[in-house]
Design a protein around this motif. Structure first.
Motif, PDB file in Angstrom:
ATOM      1  N   ALA A   1     -11.961   3.990   3.823  1.00 43.50           N
ATOM      2  CA  ALA A   1      -9.971   3.561   3.438  1.00 43.50           C
ATOM      3  C   ALA A   1      -9.536   4.783   3.979  1.00 43.50           C
ATOM      4  N   ARG A   2      -9.821   6.029   4.976  1.00 45.31           N
ATOM      5  CA  ARG A   2      -9.158   6.114   5.407  1.00 45.31           C
ATOM      6  C   ARG A   2      -8.278   5.745   7.083  1.00 45.31           C
ATOM      7  N   SER A   3      -8.791   5.017   7.994  1.00 48.58           N
ATOM      8  CA  SER A   3      -8.676   4.648   8.956  1.00 48.58           C
ATOM      9  C   SER A   3      -7.619   3.258   8.351  1.00 48.58           C
ATOM     10  N   PHE A   4      -7.916   2.850   7.392  1.00 49.06           N
ATOM     11  CA  PHE A   4      -7.148   2.218   7.159  1.00 49.06           C
ATOM     12  C   PHE A   4      -5.375   2.421   7.306  1.00 49.06           C
TER      13      PHE A   4
ATOM     14  N   LYS B 103      -6.712   3.971  -0.102  1.00 52.69           N
ATOM     15  CA  LYS B 103      -6.422   5.041   0.740  1.00 52.69           C
ATOM     16  C   LYS B 103      -5.007   5.380  -0.096  1.00 52.69           C
TER      17      LYS B 103
ATOM     18  N   TYR C  64       0.988  -1.376   0.426  1.00 56.35           N
ATOM     19  CA  TYR C  64      -0.238   0.010  -0.231  1.00 56.35           C
ATOM     20  C   TYR C  64       0.958   1.350  -0.160  1.00 56.35           C
TER      21      TYR C  64
ATOM     22  N   ASP D  19       1.114   9.000   8.269  1.00 58.89           N
ATOM     23  CA  ASP D  19      -0.747   8.949   7.656  1.00 58.89           C
ATOM     24  C   ASP D  19      -0.927  10.164   8.409  1.00 58.89           C
TER      25      ASP D  19
ATOM     26  N   GLU E 191     -14.334   8.332  -1.376  1.00 61.72           N
ATOM     27  CA  GLU E 191     -14.329   8.463   0.378  1.00 61.72           C
ATOM     28  C   GLU E 191     -15.713   8.076   0.205  1.00 61.72           C
TER      29      GLU E 191
ATOM     30  N   ARG F 230      -1.530   1.481   7.098  1.00 66.57           N
ATOM     31  CA  ARG F 230      -1.078   0.893   5.963  1.00 66.57           C
ATOM     32  C   ARG F 230       0.704   0.608   6.833  1.00 66.57           C
TER      33      ARG F 230
ATOM     34  N   GLU G 218      -9.248  -1.821   0.450  1.00 65.59           N
ATOM     35  CA  GLU G 218      -9.668  -0.374   1.422  1.00 65.59           C
ATOM     36  C   GLU G 218      -8.619   0.339   1.275  1.00 65.59           C
ATOM     37  N   GLY G 219      -7.653  -0.707   1.474  1.00 62.06           N
ATOM     38  CA  GLY G 219      -5.627   0.170   1.386  1.00 62.06           C
ATOM     39  C   GLY G 219      -5.151   0.531  -0.179  1.00 62.06           C
TER      40      GLY G 219
END
Ligand code: SF4
Length: 252
Positions: free
Chosen positions: A237-240, A189, A22, A249, A231, A242, A185-186
């Motif tokens: 996705a934002r909270s994935f 992101k 990611y 991040d 989004e 990496r 989701e990764g």
């Protein structure tokens, strides 16, 4: 690099598992090269400066070696996990893959990302805009060059990652992943990160030539809308997290 050497290298503790899944593949700018097995492999493979030359015979010969190693790894994986290669390679499975690829291509975020990459291509093809992209400007030349580099790096990347995200989500619907982190989701992101950075880069270029301001604002607005759509499509996705990039991040 032979298979045993690769396995030995991979067992080193310094590497963060899956860090390269990611990331943005921009190794020159990556703050985690020392923790990345993928980077270590490519450094070892191409340590000889000659092999960096794409026209050099040694480069292609190294790639042939890598090809053979990859087939060996595939054979090992098949044995280890009891996979049936014939099953993977049926006509029906190809048709199914193609059907999902087409579905992903027609998804609105992928279509919008493709349009963006074409628009950027056109913009940089214009001689007037090359002035902005080029050199000869005294003022903030370094940051300008950085901004152009960022836009160019992510221009196609956003589309590729969104394709993977949408495509992955189609597969995930058929799998039971429960609470496992989702590849879709990764991928979404890193696409969002690329969009954010591209917006910042367009902002850096804004104002250098007033006659281009309106067009640059259009790029920013376009990306901002794309960001919102991504989004909405991938709300988590934002909270994935990496692997290896959590600090970068979150800024913590
Ligand atoms: S994690 Fe960094 S070093 Fe590794 S492949 Fe991605 S960008 Fe390159």
């Amino acid at each position: 690099m032979d298979k045993d050497h690769l396995k030995k290298l991979a067992s080193e503790k310094r590497f963060i598992p899956g860090i390269y899944n990611y990331c943005d593949r921009w190794c020159e700018r990556c703050p985690q090269t020392s923790r990345c097995l993928n980077f270590a492999c490519s450094e070892e493979e191409f340590a000889d400066p000659e092999t960096r030359d794409i026209e050099n015979e040694a480069f292609w010969s190294k790639l042939s070696e890598a090809f053979r190693d990859a087939l060996e790894l595939l054979k090992d994986a098949v044995e280890e996990h009891g996979m049936d290669l014939d099953e993977l390679d049926t006509e029906a499975s190809h048709e199914e893959l193609e059907r999902k690829d087409e579905m992903a291509k027609s998804h609105e975020v992928c279509r919008a990302a493709k349009v963006y990459s074409d628009l950027v291509q056109n913009w940089f093809s214009s001689p007037a805009n090359l002035l902005v992209a080029g050199t000869g400007l005294d003022r903030e030349e370094a940051s300008l060059e950085d901004a152009v580099e960022v836009i160019r790096w992510y221009q196609h990347f956003i589309y590729v990652k969104l394709m993977r995200a949408v495509r992955g989500e189609l597969d995930e619907r058929e799998e039971e992943l429960d609470d496992l982190p989702k590849d879709s989701e990764g991928s979404a992101k890193i696409a969002l990160i690329a969009i954010d950075r591209s917006i910042g880069a367009w902002g850096t270029i804004y104002g250098l030539h007033s006659f281009q301001n309106e067009k640059i604002l259009r790029f920013i607005a376009y990306l901002d809308r794309l960001r919102e759509e991504v989004e909405k499509t991938f709300p988590d996705a934002r909270s994935f997290a990496r692997p290896g990039f959590e600090k970068l991040d979150t800024g913590k």
